[in-house]
Design a protein around this motif. Structure first.
Motif, short mmCIF file in Angstrom:
data_model
loop_
_atom_site.label_atom_id
_atom_site.label_comp_id
_atom_site.label_asym_id
_atom_site.label_seq_id
_atom_site.Cartn_x
_atom_site.Cartn_y
_atom_site.Cartn_z
N LEU A 112 0.82 -1.21 0.00
CA LEU A 112 0.00 0.00 0.00
C LEU A 112 0.86 1.26 0.00
CD1 LEU A 112 -2.89 -0.95 2.47
CD2 LEU A 112 -2.80 -1.15 -0.02
N GLY A 113 1.99 1.22 0.71
CA GLY A 113 2.87 2.37 0.72
C GLY A 113 3.47 2.65 -0.65
N GLY A 114 3.88 1.59 -1.35
CA GLY A 114 4.42 1.76 -2.70
C GLY A 114 3.38 2.30 -3.67
N LEU A 115 2.17 1.76 -3.59
CA LEU A 115 1.09 2.25 -4.46
C LEU A 115 0.75 3.70 -4.14
CD1 LEU A 115 -1.31 -0.85 -4.48
CD2 LEU A 115 0.10 -0.02 -6.38
N ALA A 116 0.71 4.03 -2.86
CA ALA A 116 0.40 5.40 -2.46
C ALA A 116 1.47 6.37 -2.96
CB ALA A 116 0.28 5.49 -0.94
N LEU A 117 2.72 5.95 -2.90
CA LEU A 117 3.81 6.82 -3.35
C LEU A 117 3.68 7.11 -4.85
CD1 LEU A 117 6.35 8.30 -2.41
CD2 LEU A 117 7.66 6.25 -2.96
N LEU A 118 3.34 6.09 -5.63
CA LEU A 118 3.13 6.29 -7.07
C LEU A 118 1.94 7.22 -7.32
CD1 LEU A 118 3.69 2.67 -8.45
CD2 LEU A 118 5.22 4.65 -8.71
N LEU A 119 0.87 7.04 -6.54
CA LEU A 119 -0.34 7.81 -6.74
C LEU A 119 -0.14 9.29 -6.43
CD1 LEU A 119 -3.41 7.62 -7.37
CD2 LEU A 119 -3.78 7.31 -4.92
N VAL A 120 0.62 9.57 -5.38
CA VAL A 120 0.77 10.98 -4.95
C VAL A 120 2.03 11.62 -5.50
CG1 VAL A 120 -0.53 10.50 -2.84
CG2 VAL A 120 1.98 10.43 -2.78
N ALA A 121 2.76 10.93 -6.36
CA ALA A 121 4.01 11.48 -6.90
C ALA A 121 3.83 12.88 -7.51
CB ALA A 121 4.62 10.52 -7.92
N PRO A 122 2.76 13.13 -8.30
CA PRO A 122 2.57 14.49 -8.84
C PRO A 122 2.35 15.52 -7.73
CG PRO A 122 1.26 12.90 -10.07
CD PRO A 122 1.77 12.18 -8.86
N ILE A 123 1.65 15.14 -6.68
CA ILE A 123 1.42 16.07 -5.56
C ILE A 123 2.74 16.36 -4.85
CG2 ILE A 123 0.24 16.36 -3.35
CD1 ILE A 123 -1.99 14.57 -4.42
N LEU A 124 3.55 15.33 -4.67
CA LEU A 124 4.86 15.51 -4.05
C LEU A 124 5.72 16.48 -4.86
CD1 LEU A 124 5.71 11.82 -3.05
CD2 LEU A 124 5.15 13.68 -1.49
N ALA A 125 5.72 16.30 -6.17
CA ALA A 125 6.52 17.16 -7.05
C ALA A 125 6.05 18.61 -6.97
CB ALA A 125 6.45 16.65 -8.48
N LEU A 126 4.73 18.82 -7.00
CA LEU A 126 4.19 20.18 -6.94
C LEU A 126 4.47 20.82 -5.59
CD1 LEU A 126 2.54 22.47 -8.17
CD2 LEU A 126 0.46 21.31 -7.34
N ALA A 127 4.29 20.07 -4.52
CA ALA A 127 4.56 20.60 -3.18
C ALA A 127 6.03 20.98 -3.03
CB ALA A 127 4.16 19.58 -2.12
N ALA A 128 6.91 20.12 -3.52
CA ALA A 128 8.35 20.41 -3.44
C ALA A 128 8.69 21.70 -4.19
CB ALA A 128 9.14 19.24 -4.00
N LEU A 129 8.08 21.87 -5.36
CA LEU A 129 8.33 23.07 -6.16
C LEU A 129 7.84 24.32 -5.43
CD1 LEU A 129 9.32 24.21 -8.88
CD2 LEU A 129 7.00 23.87 -9.76
N LEU A 130 6.66 24.26 -4.83
CA LEU A 130 6.10 25.40 -4.12
C LEU A 130 6.94 25.78 -2.91
CD1 LEU A 130 2.28 24.58 -4.30
CD2 LEU A 130 3.50 26.40 -5.51
N VAL A 131 7.40 24.78 -2.17
CA VAL A 131 8.25 25.06 -1.01
C VAL A 131 9.54 25.73 -1.46
CG1 VAL A 131 9.59 24.02 0.87
CG2 VAL A 131 7.27 23.21 0.39
N ARG A 132 10.13 25.22 -2.53
CA ARG A 132 11.40 25.75 -3.04
C ARG A 132 11.25 27.20 -3.52
NH1 ARG A 132 16.33 25.23 -2.17
NH2 ARG A 132 16.42 23.01 -2.64
N LEU A 133 10.15 27.51 -4.20
CA LEU A 133 9.99 28.81 -4.83
C LEU A 133 9.49 29.91 -3.89
CD1 LEU A 133 8.41 27.83 -8.29
CD2 LEU A 133 10.80 28.41 -7.79
N THR A 134 8.87 29.54 -2.78
CA THR A 134 8.20 30.55 -1.95
C THR A 134 8.95 30.95 -0.69
OG1 THR A 134 6.88 28.79 -0.90
CG2 THR A 134 5.91 29.92 -2.79
N SER A 135 9.97 30.20 -0.28
CA SER A 135 10.76 30.62 0.88
C SER A 135 12.13 29.96 0.82
CB SER A 135 10.05 30.25 2.19
OG SER A 135 9.95 28.86 2.35
N PRO A 136 13.17 30.66 1.23
CA PRO A 136 14.52 30.07 1.19
C PRO A 136 14.68 28.97 2.21
CG PRO A 136 14.55 32.21 2.28
CD PRO A 136 13.17 32.04 1.74
#
Length: 222
Positions: free
Chosen positions: A35-59
């Protein structure tokens, strides 16, 4: 592991058995991997977007790596998206996070509200120091009021008989977010112990479904 009880005035040691023994430990680990592996694949786009937002909005770094107490009272390093300003991060959780905490970034507030900041812990699950479901791991210096958890709640260490989880029974029973009183802290630990005593794969699945609902309807998340 053991607990200490009194028989009259005589202290008696009561051994704690690890609940996931024999086949149960393989069922629990298989559940986490599949279930953890499936969940990681499912939320991968959310992880990528969240990482980008954190990087761009505060040092500062994208991830916040915090030492917390895991199975058998061992320290593990829990992964989260950074939701506070980097120079105000509280590595040991010595200061309680509040609803309007000024240390939290605007993006971090959204990530915390939707529990997206917790999703990197899927990597903790896959590497084996956390489970999908279990008692939430506490930071090494987490307090309730002005007392450390282990001092405020009797039998607190019993919750460490299993791996900590991304979510747990206490979180879906209304004890998600800040714990303001010793009474609520005690209730959370009671629910952690109840989960350990009642564990089954069906209980885990129910908690996972209930967690998805709580993310959108629980006002205690911030």
């Amino acid at each position: 592991d053991y607990s200490v009880n009194l028989l009259g005035i005589v202290p008696v040691l009561t051994p704690w058995q690890r609940p996931f023994r024999d086949m149960n430990q393989f069922v629990k680990r298989g559940e986490d991997l599949i279930l953890g592996g499936l969940a990681l694949l499912l939320v991968a786009p959310i992880l990528a977007l969240a990482a980008l937002l954190v990087r761009l909005t505060s040092p500062g770094p994208i991830l916040f790596v915090q030492p917390r107490i895991g199975f058998n009272n061992e320290v593990i390093h829990v992964l989260k998206f950074r939701t506070m300003y980097a120079d105000q991060s509280d590595l040991r959780a010595e200061q309680t996070t509040t609803k309007d905490d000024p240390r939290i970034t605007p993006v971090g507030r959204v990530l915390r509200k939707l529990s997206i900041d917790e999703l990197p812990q899927l990597l903790n699950v896959l590497r084996g120091d956390m489970s999908l479901v279990g008692p939430r791991p506490h930071a090494t210096h987490m307090k309730v009021g002005d007392r450390f958890y282990q001092d405020a709640v009797r039998g607190y260490a019993a919750r460490h008989r299993v791996k900590p989880g991304i979510t747990g029974l206490a979180q879906v029973k209304g004890l998600r977010g800040e714990i303001r009183t010793i009474e609520r802290a005690k209730r959370r630990v009671e629910l952690d112990k109840e989960y350990i005593d009642r564990w089954s794969i069906w209980l885990d699945l129910w908690i996972l479904f209930a967690t998805a609902r709580a993310v959108f309807f629980d006002a205690d998340a911030y």
